[in-house]
Design a protein around this motif. Structure first.
Motif, PDB file in Angstrom:
ATOM      1  N   ASP A  45       0.875  -1.170   0.000  1.00  0.00           N
ATOM      2  CA  ASP A  45       0.000   0.000   0.000  1.00  0.00           C
ATOM      3  C   ASP A  45       0.917   1.226   0.000  1.00  0.00           C
ATOM      4  OD1 ASP A  45      -2.844   0.388   0.005  1.00  0.00           O
ATOM      5  OD2 ASP A  45      -2.791   1.062   2.092  1.00  0.00           O
ATOM      6  N   HIS A 102       0.588   5.257  -0.480  1.00  0.00           N
ATOM      7  CA  HIS A 102      -0.228   6.450  -0.699  1.00  0.00           C
ATOM      8  C   HIS A 102       0.584   7.742  -0.652  1.00  0.00           C
ATOM      9  CE1 HIS A 102      -3.704   3.924  -0.277  1.00  0.00           C
ATOM     10  NE2 HIS A 102      -3.527   3.686   1.009  1.00  0.00           N
ATOM     11  N   HIS A 141      -1.936   6.418   6.563  1.00  0.00           N
ATOM     12  CA  HIS A 141      -1.163   5.174   6.658  1.00  0.00           C
ATOM     13  C   HIS A 141      -0.383   4.937   5.374  1.00  0.00           C
ATOM     14  CE1 HIS A 141      -4.827   3.998   4.540  1.00  0.00           C
ATOM     15  NE2 HIS A 141      -4.108   3.051   3.985  1.00  0.00           N
ATOM     16  N   ASP A 187      -8.504   5.148  -4.393  1.00  0.00           N
ATOM     17  CA  ASP A 187      -7.876   4.167  -3.511  1.00  0.00           C
ATOM     18  C   ASP A 187      -7.778   2.841  -4.265  1.00  0.00           C
ATOM     19  OD1 ASP A 187      -6.659   3.185  -1.276  1.00  0.00           O
ATOM     20  OD2 ASP A 187      -8.432   3.234   0.016  1.00  0.00           O
TER      21      ASP A 187
HETATM   22 ZN    ZN Z   1      -4.516   2.132   2.181  1.00  0.00          ZN
END
Ligand code: ZN
Ligand code: VGL
Length: 213
Positions: free
Chosen positions: A55, A57, A90, A122
């Motif tokens: 992940d 971001h 996060h 997302d």
């Molecule tokens: Zn995420």
């Protein structure tokens, strides 16, 4: 109990988001998130091939509650592409929390796929972003490599593991989720919803003890 599943060519282990921020002490900590690490390390030795997802971001990502005025983590908002749950900040690109858990050891990993890097979309799934249109390219990569069976593990069972496994099944891979190698954000309702959804999607849940070399 179902009989043992022998891991052979061309099987793939898909390790989803085993990152510091999803482990105890992280910014989006999952209860016992770090407990998946020894299970995954053991499984990794049965496989010849693995893909890790991360992940990843940008700061100010639209899934962060902090980026949505007046909103708090775990609320949801309506976006042009549908409902989106909001999370604490996060796995920010380059941050310590975005790193893999330090104990993770998957030597047969051949690709690290980063996802969620577009500020306005997302991506729970390793295959298709949350707009359900944008492809990550993983389907093409795995098809071109000739993989047929996928075994998904990691975090979180009810979010990124779930969406990745269901998209894998839809893409035509024979798909398994190794449940004791996963933990859920919501170990009650989230886990139950995932189980029902896996049954519909044709995803098989197995225990790591059922896998053998
Ligand atoms: Zn995420
Ligand atoms: C995840 C929530 C937000 C996951 C990622 O990896 O399951 N969950 N971003």
């Amino acid at each position: 109990m179902r009989s043992a599943i022998g891991i052979e060519e061309p099987d793939l282990l898909l390790v989803v988001d085993v990152q510091k921020d999803f482990c105890p002490g992280g910014r989006l900590e999952i209860k016992e998130g770090d407990a998946v690490v020894p299970v995954i390390n053991r499984l990794a030795r049965l496989f010849r091939h693995a893909v890790l997802t991360q992940d990843w971001h940008p700061a100010g990502h639209l899934s962060f509650a902090s980026a949505q005025p007046g909103k708090r983590p775990f609320e949801s908002i309506a976006l042009p592409y549908g409902e989106q749950t909001l999370w604490p900040d996060h796995c920010v690109q380059g941050s310590d929390g975005a790193e893999f858990h330090a104990g993770l050891s998957v030597l047969c990993s051949e690709l690290i796929l980063r996802k969620g890097f577009r500020r306005d979309v997302d991506s729970y799934s390793a295959f298709k972003e949350n707009d359900r249109k944008t492809s990550t390219g993983l389907r093409g990569y795995l098809k071109e490599r000739g993989f047929r069976r996928l075994f998904a593990v990691g975090l979180a069972l009810d979010v990124c593991v779930r969406f990745s496994a269901e998209d894998a099944a839809e893409a035509g891979f024979e798909t398994y989720v190794v449940v004791d190698a996963c933990r859920a954000v919501d170990p009650r309702a989230g886990l139950e919803a995932a189980k029902r959804s896996f049954a519909k999607a044709g995803v098989t849940m197995v225990e790591s003890a059922a896998l053998a070399s």
